[in-house]
Design a protein around this motif. Structure first.
Motif, PDB file in Angstrom:
ATOM      1  N   ARG A  31       1.052  -9.397   1.181  1.00 51.77           N
ATOM      2  CA  ARG A  31       0.052  -9.164   2.091  1.00 51.77           C
ATOM      3  C   ARG A  31       0.362  -9.980   3.294  1.00 51.77           C
ATOM      4  N   GLY A  32       0.892 -11.128   3.183  1.00 52.51           N
ATOM      5  CA  GLY A  32       1.667 -11.857   4.424  1.00 52.51           C
ATOM      6  C   GLY A  32       2.649 -11.137   5.083  1.00 52.51           C
ATOM      7  N   LEU A  33       3.352 -10.390   4.378  1.00 49.26           N
ATOM      8  CA  LEU A  33       4.298  -9.602   5.066  1.00 49.26           C
ATOM      9  C   LEU A  33       3.928  -8.598   5.957  1.00 49.26           C
ATOM     10  N   GLN A  34       2.987  -8.020   5.727  1.00 49.24           N
ATOM     11  CA  GLN A  34       2.297  -7.009   6.598  1.00 49.24           C
ATOM     12  C   GLN A  34       3.440  -5.891   6.847  1.00 49.24           C
ATOM     13  N   LEU A  35       3.594  -5.076   6.086  1.00 50.20           N
ATOM     14  CA  LEU A  35       4.719  -4.005   6.560  1.00 50.20           C
ATOM     15  C   LEU A  35       3.942  -2.878   6.961  1.00 50.20           C
ATOM     16  N   SER A  36       4.607  -2.216   8.225  1.00 51.70           N
ATOM     17  CA  SER A  36       3.870  -1.191   8.871  1.00 51.70           C
ATOM     18  C   SER A  36       4.184   0.087   7.616  1.00 51.70           C
ATOM     19  N   GLY A  37       3.668   1.102   8.054  1.00 56.96           N
ATOM     20  CA  GLY A  37       3.688   2.373   7.111  1.00 56.96           C
ATOM     21  C   GLY A  37       5.205   2.863   7.070  1.00 56.96           C
ATOM     22  N   PRO A  38       5.820   2.994   8.121  1.00 52.64           N
ATOM     23  CA  PRO A  38       7.271   3.584   8.096  1.00 52.64           C
ATOM     24  C   PRO A  38       8.110   2.289   7.201  1.00 52.64           C
ATOM     25  N   GLN A  39       7.855   0.984   7.385  1.00 51.66           N
ATOM     26  CA  GLN A  39       8.589   0.063   6.835  1.00 51.66           C
ATOM     27  C   GLN A  39       8.304   0.321   5.265  1.00 51.66           C
ATOM     28  N   ARG A  40       6.968   0.110   4.939  1.00 49.81           N
ATOM     29  CA  ARG A  40       6.786   0.542   3.411  1.00 49.81           C
ATOM     30  C   ARG A  40       7.455   1.749   2.933  1.00 49.81           C
ATOM     31  N   ALA A  41       7.433   2.865   3.768  1.00 48.34           N
ATOM     32  CA  ALA A  41       8.181   4.029   3.196  1.00 48.34           C
ATOM     33  C   ALA A  41       9.664   4.037   3.053  1.00 48.34           C
ATOM     34  N   GLN A  42      10.196   3.218   4.102  1.00 47.23           N
ATOM     35  CA  GLN A  42      11.842   2.753   4.121  1.00 47.23           C
ATOM     36  C   GLN A  42      12.085   1.816   2.902  1.00 47.23           C
ATOM     37  N   VAL A  43      11.048   0.917   2.602  1.00 51.92           N
ATOM     38  CA  VAL A  43      11.455   0.028   1.201  1.00 51.92           C
ATOM     39  C   VAL A  43      11.348   0.811   0.108  1.00 51.92           C
ATOM     40  N   GLU A  44      10.370   1.617  -0.019  1.00 49.24           N
ATOM     41  CA  GLU A  44      10.073   2.375  -1.087  1.00 49.24           C
ATOM     42  C   GLU A  44      11.337   3.357  -1.475  1.00 49.24           C
ATOM     43  N   GLY A  45      11.875   3.837  -0.322  1.00 51.29           N
ATOM     44  CA  GLY A  45      12.842   4.928  -0.689  1.00 51.29           C
ATOM     45  C   GLY A  45      14.302   4.049  -0.863  1.00 51.29           C
ATOM     46  N   ILE A  46      14.355   2.676  -0.483  1.00 49.67           N
ATOM     47  CA  ILE A  46      15.628   2.047  -0.930  1.00 49.67           C
ATOM     48  C   ILE A  46      15.490   1.672  -2.289  1.00 49.67           C
ATOM     49  N   ARG A  47      14.106   1.347  -2.696  1.00 49.26           N
ATOM     50  CA  ARG A  47      14.111   1.013  -4.386  1.00 49.26           C
ATOM     51  C   ARG A  47      14.188   2.291  -5.069  1.00 49.26           C
ATOM     52  N   ASN A  48      13.733   3.395  -4.672  1.00 57.90           N
ATOM     53  CA  ASN A  48      13.904   4.452  -5.342  1.00 57.90           C
ATOM     54  C   ASN A  48      15.516   4.921  -5.656  1.00 57.90           C
TER      55      ASN A  48
END
Length: 143
Positions: A31-48
């Motif tokens: 919650r404190g990190l406050q990822l934007s939508g595109p950042q969240r998608a990038q992080v999820e893609g990296i994780r995957n």
């Protein structure tokens, strides 16, 4: 995003702490990190991209630990075989560590400076916490 949280915490800490505590800790952090939508998608893609590799390494490591445990129970076990399995287990640990460092670097590049600092601080604190638990056991902390 909860899946990202769960896999990061699972991979980093191989949960000696309860999963609920680890998830709450990361949820608060996220919650404190406050990822934007595109950042969240990038992080999820990296994780995957890393998930299958991590799962495979965890399974292989568990298999090697079981094999080593069985060899330790066998009084006639070949010392060379024991040493070989120990070496393979160490190589897997190194590979897992290197994979995580690469993952963390890729995630870090998707973050702005503030987020990157928070991310690195959180990961370092959790790593230190895991090391303490491995050294002293959960909840004892050397006392």
């Amino acid at each position: 995003m909860i899946l990202v949280v769960w896999f990061i915490v699972l991979f980093l800490f191989m949960t000696m702490t309860s999963p609920a505590h680890a998830q709450n800790s990361y949820s608060e952090f996220e919650r404190g990190l406050q990822l934007s939508g595109p950042q969240r998608a990038q992080v999820e893609g990296i994780r995957n991209r890393y998930i299958n590799e991590w799962q495979s390494m965890r399974r292989e490591s568990a298999r090697k630990r079981m094999e080593l445990k069985d060899l330790g129970r066998d009084p006639g076990a070949n010392a060379d075989r024991i040493n070989r399995v120990q070496g393979e287990l160490q190589e897997l640990d190194i590979a897992r560590h290197n994979s995580y460092r690469q993952y963390r670097s890729e995630v870090s590049r998707t973050l702005n400076d503030r987020q990157r600092q928070q991310y690195n601080t959180f990961c370092d604190q959790e790593r230190r916490k895991r090391m303490r638990e491995r050294s002293f056991g959960p909840g004892r902390h050397g006392r």
